[in-house]
Design a protein around this motif. Structure first.
Motif, mmCIF file in Angstrom:
data_model
loop_
_atom_site.group_PDB
_atom_site.id
_atom_site.type_symbol
_atom_site.label_atom_id
_atom_site.label_comp_id
_atom_site.label_asym_id
_atom_site.label_seq_id
_atom_site.Cartn_x
_atom_site.Cartn_y
_atom_site.Cartn_z
ATOM 1 N N GLY A 236 30.347 5.376 -17.041
ATOM 2 C CA GLY A 236 29.369 6.256 -16.399
ATOM 3 C C GLY A 236 29.576 7.713 -16.757
ATOM 4 N N THR A 237 28.683 8.556 -16.253
ATOM 5 C CA THR A 237 28.734 10.004 -16.460
ATOM 6 C C THR A 237 28.898 10.700 -15.126
ATOM 7 N N LEU A 239 28.423 13.179 -12.223
ATOM 8 C CA LEU A 239 27.300 13.979 -11.746
ATOM 9 C C LEU A 239 27.851 15.248 -11.098
ATOM 10 N N CYS A 277 23.787 11.146 -4.652
ATOM 11 C CA CYS A 277 23.610 10.571 -5.994
ATOM 12 C C CYS A 277 22.152 10.214 -6.272
ATOM 13 N N ALA A 280 20.435 8.059 -9.301
ATOM 14 C CA ALA A 280 21.360 7.881 -10.434
ATOM 15 C C ALA A 280 21.879 6.449 -10.445
ATOM 16 N N ARG A 283 26.838 3.241 -12.183
ATOM 17 C CA ARG A 283 27.991 3.611 -13.010
ATOM 18 C C ARG A 283 28.289 5.103 -12.886
ATOM 19 N N ASP A 284 27.230 5.900 -12.843
ATOM 20 C CA ASP A 284 27.421 7.343 -12.684
ATOM 21 C C ASP A 284 27.967 7.668 -11.300
ATOM 22 N N SER A 288 31.501 9.482 -10.631
ATOM 23 C CA SER A 288 31.546 10.712 -9.837
ATOM 24 C C SER A 288 32.552 10.600 -8.700
#
Length: 393
Positions: A236-237, A239, A277, A280, A283-284, A288
């Motif tokens: 994930g990325t 946030l 979140c 989103a 995974r993000d 996070s």
């Protein structure tokens, strides 16, 4: 003396049993009291085992933690049931490692912890409750059991936590190197040990969430109890628009001594975190939550611990969070600007998963020998205390 330490943490994933050998020592003085100074004992780790809770028991424990309403009957039953499970775990560990214990130190399962006094019925009250009936455990095992460690510290004006710094000081003090000892369980906590420190120079506090928020987000978004090896987070990325507001929660700005639990970072915090979140992907959200743990630890160091570069040079990490490689990578990156090298308690002969259980074995030994084991500079207590209550077999 061979002592078993039994620990079940705020993640409520199961029971850790550590078997240790503790002996009297005539070495360096430990915690000072008005009457005398206790001596630090000699400590040797022997073995460790983990036993998961049955799924229905874990669900019951999680439902009981910080519950706005709970059945008194169910809590009483759970108190005795957990003692039976703890006894089974110690018996299994004895059989597996062929070691007979003489004493048990059982932390029990925290269902509520409020370290600071708050209004209640016209009074101000601090309170803590760890269940797992010591008398039942002693009866099943046939050896004395020390349990219910935290109230004695609270009775002296402390927050009842953290109590692991006694072990941290015993194992990790060094006359050349300042060390941060960071445990990452459900909640993350640190012990700061300056180089060549006396016990009174040690300070400790909870830094915030450890695995608790990560586990909660993973369960909500993926139906899994935890992010195994940090694989979901790695995909994930982070946030940033979620992390930054979360780090402004009142707990993070509060000065030590301080302690946290599900009251601060449980289901309500997870619900609000996921709300931030928005849409989103899961995974993000997990990435996070993982970043939140790493950055809140680094932020605590910058705010409250590291006044000048070079005062501390190592961070020794333990606890279930060490299994999460994504979290460990994120933590290493977050503390690098502070001049800290990341190390693991395994390097010092104590497995990461065993440390908290081993700590309560050590505290039990101290109590059995009528010696104090809280560190007032860590808990905020007005004086040293002999912790726990003894149940005889």
């Amino acid at each position: 003396m061979i002592v078993a330490g039994v620990m079940s943490g705020t993640s409520a994933d199961g029971i850790n049993v550590a078997l240790v050998q503790v002996e009297r020592s005539s070495g360096r003085a430990g915690i000072s009291t008005k009457a005398s100074a206790t001596r630090l004992p000699r400590f040797k780790f022997l073995a460790h085992a983990e036993y998961p809770y049955p799924k229905n028991v874990r669900n019951s424990v999680l439902a009981s933690m910080n519950a706005s309403q709970a059945s008194v009957a169910d809590l009483s039953r759970l108190n005795f049931l957990l003692a039976e499970l703890y006894a089974k775990a110690v018996l299994l560990a004895q059989r597996q490692f062929r070691i007979k214990v003489e004493l048990v130190g059982c932390h029990g399962q925290t269902v509520y912890h409020q370290g600071k006094p708050a209004p209640f019925l016209g009074f101000k009250v601090a309170a803590t409750w760890q269940i797992g009936e010591g008398a039942a455990l002693a009866a099943r095992l046939g050896v004395p059991v020390v349990s219910d460690f935290r109230p004695a510290d609270i009775a002296r004006g402390g927050q009842g936590a953290p109590l692991v710094p006694f072990l941290d000081y015993l194992l990790y003090r060094d006359y050349r190197v300042g060390r941060i000892v960071q445990n990452i369980g459900g909640i993350a906590n640190l012990t700061a040990i300056p180089r060549d420190a006396s016990p009174g120079q040690v300070f400790a506090f909870d830094t915030g969430p450890g695995n608790m928020v990560i586990d909660g987000v993973t369960e909500q978004r993926f139906g899994k109890p935890f992010d195994r090896d940090g694989k979901i987070a790695a995909s994930g990325t982070v946030l940033e628009t979620v992390i930054n507001p979360a780090l402004h929660a009142p707990f993070f700005r509060q000065k030590p001594p301080k302690t946290a639990g599900r009251e601060e970072f449980g289901r309500e915090f997870v619900r609000d975190f996921l709300k931030r979140c928005g849409r989103a992907n899961g995974r993000d959200a997990v990435a996070s939550a993982t970043a939140l743990t790493a950055r809140s630890i680094a932020d605590a160091l910058k705010r409250f611990v590291i006044r000048r570069r070079g005062a501390f040079s190592e961070m020794i990490v333990s606890g279930g969070g060490t299994k999460n490689s994504t979290l460990m990578a994120s933590l290493a990156m977050a503390i690098r600007p502070l001049g800290l090298q990341l190390r693991f308690s395994d390097e010092f002969g104590l497995p990461s998963q065993a440390k908290e259980a081993a700590a309560f074995a050590l505290l039990a030994y101290q109590t059995w020998n009528r010696q104090p084991s809280n560190i007032p500079s860590a808990t905020g207590a007005k004086s040293a205390a002999i912790l726990g209550k003894i149940s005889h077999a």
